[in-house]
Design a protein around this motif. Structure first.
Motif, PDB file in Angstrom:
ATOM      1  N   HIS A   1       0.851  -1.187   0.000  1.00 18.98           N
ATOM      2  CA  HIS A   1       0.000   0.000   0.000  1.00 18.98           C
ATOM      3  C   HIS A   1       0.887   1.238   0.000  1.00 18.98           C
ATOM      4  N   PHE A   2       1.489   1.497  -1.134  1.00 18.28           N
ATOM      5  CA  PHE A   2       2.517   2.520  -1.267  1.00 18.28           C
ATOM      6  C   PHE A   2       1.989   3.665  -2.117  1.00 18.28           C
ATOM      7  N   LEU A   3       2.145   4.908  -1.623  1.00 17.78           N
ATOM      8  CA  LEU A   3       1.725   6.077  -2.381  1.00 17.78           C
ATOM      9  C   LEU A   3       2.820   7.132  -2.319  1.00 17.78           C
ATOM     10  N   PRO A   4       3.484   7.393  -3.439  1.00 17.70           N
ATOM     11  CA  PRO A   4       4.500   8.437  -3.465  1.00 17.70           C
ATOM     12  C   PRO A   4       3.852   9.799  -3.721  1.00 17.70           C
ATOM     13  N   ILE A   5       4.291  10.817  -2.972  1.00 20.64           N
ATOM     14  CA  ILE A   5       3.784  12.175  -3.185  1.00 20.64           C
ATOM     15  C   ILE A   5       4.947  13.162  -3.166  1.00 20.64           C
ATOM     16  N   SER A   6       4.678  14.358  -3.633  1.00 21.68           N
ATOM     17  CA  SER A   6       5.600  15.474  -3.476  1.00 21.68           C
ATOM     18  C   SER A   6       4.774  16.665  -3.023  1.00 21.68           C
ATOM     19  N   GLY A   7       4.910  17.019  -1.755  1.00 16.35           N
ATOM     20  CA  GLY A   7       4.163  18.144  -1.209  1.00 16.35           C
ATOM     21  C   GLY A   7       4.581  19.462  -1.834  1.00 16.35           C
ATOM     22  N   ALA A   8       5.873  19.610  -2.107  1.00 19.19           N
ATOM     23  CA  ALA A   8       6.367  20.863  -2.673  1.00 19.19           C
ATOM     24  C   ALA A   8       5.853  21.077  -4.096  1.00 19.19           C
ATOM     25  N   LEU A   9       5.809  20.022  -4.885  1.00 20.69           N
ATOM     26  CA  LEU A   9       5.383  20.143  -6.277  1.00 20.69           C
ATOM     27  C   LEU A   9       3.901  19.798  -6.469  1.00 20.69           C
ATOM     28  N   GLY A  10       3.246  19.287  -5.415  1.00 23.03           N
ATOM     29  CA  GLY A  10       1.829  18.970  -5.498  1.00 23.03           C
ATOM     30  C   GLY A  10       1.507  17.682  -6.236  1.00 23.03           C
ATOM     31  N   TRP A  11       2.479  16.791  -6.375  1.00 23.54           N
ATOM     32  CA  TRP A  11       2.255  15.533  -7.082  1.00 23.54           C
ATOM     33  C   TRP A  11       1.464  14.576  -6.192  1.00 23.54           C
ATOM     34  N   ASN A  12       0.428  13.978  -6.743  1.00 24.07           N
ATOM     35  CA  ASN A  12      -0.386  12.924  -6.117  1.00 24.07           C
ATOM     36  C   ASN A  12      -1.115  13.361  -4.841  1.00 24.07           C
ATOM     37  N   ILE A  13      -1.263  14.651  -4.607  1.00 22.22           N
ATOM     38  CA  ILE A  13      -1.966  15.113  -3.416  1.00 22.22           C
ATOM     39  C   ILE A  13      -3.451  14.747  -3.493  1.00 22.22           C
ATOM     40  N   ASP A  14      -4.058  14.928  -4.678  1.00 24.17           N
ATOM     41  CA  ASP A  14      -5.469  14.564  -4.827  1.00 24.17           C
ATOM     42  C   ASP A  14      -5.679  13.060  -4.648  1.00 24.17           C
ATOM     43  N   ILE A  15      -4.726  12.276  -5.136  1.00 26.66           N
ATOM     44  CA  ILE A  15      -4.810  10.822  -4.959  1.00 26.66           C
ATOM     45  C   ILE A  15      -4.695  10.470  -3.478  1.00 26.66           C
ATOM     46  N   LEU A  16      -3.824  11.176  -2.747  1.00 28.13           N
ATOM     47  CA  LEU A  16      -3.676  10.953  -1.309  1.00 28.13           C
ATOM     48  C   LEU A  16      -4.990  11.222  -0.587  1.00 28.13           C
ATOM     49  N   LYS A  17      -5.645  12.320  -0.928  1.00 28.08           N
ATOM     50  CA  LYS A  17      -6.932  12.632  -0.297  1.00 28.08           C
ATOM     51  C   LYS A  17      -7.951  11.532  -0.575  1.00 28.08           C
ATOM     52  N   ASP A  18      -8.007  11.079  -1.811  1.00 28.55           N
ATOM     53  CA  ASP A  18      -8.943  10.000  -2.163  1.00 28.55           C
ATOM     54  C   ASP A  18      -8.626   8.716  -1.406  1.00 28.55           C
ATOM     55  N   LYS A  19      -7.334   8.389  -1.287  1.00 29.49           N
ATOM     56  CA  LYS A  19      -6.926   7.171  -0.584  1.00 29.49           C
ATOM     57  C   LYS A  19      -7.279   7.244   0.903  1.00 29.49           C
ATOM     58  N   ILE A  20      -7.110   8.423   1.508  1.00 26.57           N
ATOM     59  CA  ILE A  20      -7.461   8.579   2.927  1.00 26.57           C
ATOM     60  C   ILE A  20      -8.950   8.315   3.119  1.00 26.57           C
ATOM     61  N   TRP A  21      -9.777   8.886   2.255  1.00 25.01           N
ATOM     62  CA  TRP A  21     -11.215   8.652   2.333  1.00 25.01           C
ATOM     63  C   TRP A  21     -11.519   7.169   2.140  1.00 25.01           C
ATOM     64  N   GLU A  22     -10.836   6.539   1.196  1.00 24.28           N
ATOM     65  CA  GLU A  22     -11.074   5.128   0.901  1.00 24.28           C
ATOM     66  C   GLU A  22     -10.658   4.228   2.061  1.00 24.28           C
ATOM     67  N   TYR A  23      -9.461   4.435   2.605  1.00 25.48           N
ATOM     68  CA  TYR A  23      -8.937   3.571   3.657  1.00 25.48           C
ATOM     69  C   TYR A  23      -9.688   3.740   4.975  1.00 25.48           C
ATOM     70  N   MET A  24     -10.197   4.943   5.233  1.00 27.82           N
ATOM     71  CA  MET A  24     -10.911   5.196   6.482  1.00 27.82           C
ATOM     72  C   MET A  24     -12.414   4.956   6.348  1.00 27.82           C
TER      73      MET A  24
END
Length: 105
Positions: free
Chosen positions: A66-89
């Protein structure tokens, strides 16, 4: 196999078919038999992926289910992270006003 059989005998389980879909410790097996803990998957979020190579990313992805790479500085995969948090919880969004109306805080 012998360890699992020994553990099952201690809990007076003599006729059972045990299927392990992942590597687990003897403590995890005992917890499942006793039913006092539930193991749920976690989400491994790695920040600063803009600093590592593609080969390193593939190594992480192959070792962590269950691996999700992101880059906070560049905004990469932030929307996917939000979706995954909703999904996992297992969260559900509830609107108290019709969609488009401004909330009254």
């Amino acid at each position: 196999k012998d360890l699992v059989t020994t553990i099952l005998r201690e809990y007076k389980i003599t006729h059972a078919e045990i299927i392990l879909r992942e590597d687990c410790t003897e403590d995890q097996l005992i917890d499942v038999i006793e039913g006092n803990r539930v193991y749920i998957p976690c989400l491994h979020v790695f920040n600063k992926i803009d600093k590592v190579s593609r080969q390193e990313m593939e190594i992480f992805a192959s070792k962590l289910p269950h691996f999700l790479p992101i880059s906070g500085a560049l905004g990469w995969n932030i929307d996917i992270l939000k979706d995954k948090i909703w999904e996992y919880m297992h969260l559900t969004r509830i609107y108290t006003k019709p969609k488009g109306d401004m909330p009254d805080f």
